[in-house]
Design a protein around this motif. Structure first.
Motif: not given
Length: 169
Positions: A59-77
């Motif tokens: 998998x392209x490295x940044x695609x892998x990162x966006x699918x498996x390691x989202x930035x904490x600032x992007x998390x909202x619940x």
């Protein structure tokens, strides 16, 4: 031609170099860290494209990162409280939403098997305490819970994709 970055080469990303009398330290790419932290192998292929290889999937490295390691600032619940106790339960939720004013508290009282929205948070862990009644401490991590408890809120239709249902009993 394919090149694999070994851990000894990866370490070189931290080499300090002089710059006008100052020392500048290079940083390891977050894509490298994400790939390795998730059991993958960070590799460079023809033309210098970066990939993460895991279980024979490339998998392209940044695609892998966006699918498996989202930035904490992007998390909202969207936090919901659920009561599985045999009696009415109250809890005070301490939530945080920096995009909309920061930390705040909200009291939620629930009938047996009831589910109600508590509020919104940009933190993966939610804290709450009993308010005039018994409330136990179950899993408080929205990141761990994900949508797994959504069926407990059967009376609430169309929960948002970022919902986090916390059983407070």
């Amino acid at each position: 031609m394919k090149f694999t970055i070994s851990s000894s080469v990866t370490f070189l990303a931290f080499v300090a170099v002089p710059n006008n009398g100052r020392v500048v330290q290079g940083a390891l790419s977050p894509a490298v860290t994400c790939c390795k932290d998730n059991g993958g192998s960070y590799q460079l292929v023809d033309g210098g494209d970066a990939i993460c290889a895991k279980n024979n999937v490339y998998t392209e490295a940044y695609t892998f990162m966006s699918n498996n390691c989202p930035a904490p600032d992007d998390e909202e619940y969207t936090v919901y409280a659920y009561n599985s106790c045999p009696s009415i339960v109250g809890a005070e939720f301490a939530l945080n939403d920096n995009d909309n004013g920061g930390a705040y508290e909200v009291d939620v009282y629930l009938e047996v098997n009831a589910c109600k929205i508590a509020g919104y948070t940009d933190q993966s862990d939610v804290s709450y305490k009993a308010v005039g009644s018994f409330a136990a401490s179950g899993d408080r991590s929205c990141k761990n819970i994900g949508n797994s408890n959504n069926n407990q809120c059967g009376d609430v239709k169309n929960l948002p994709a970022n919902s986090c249902v916390i059983d407070i009993c």
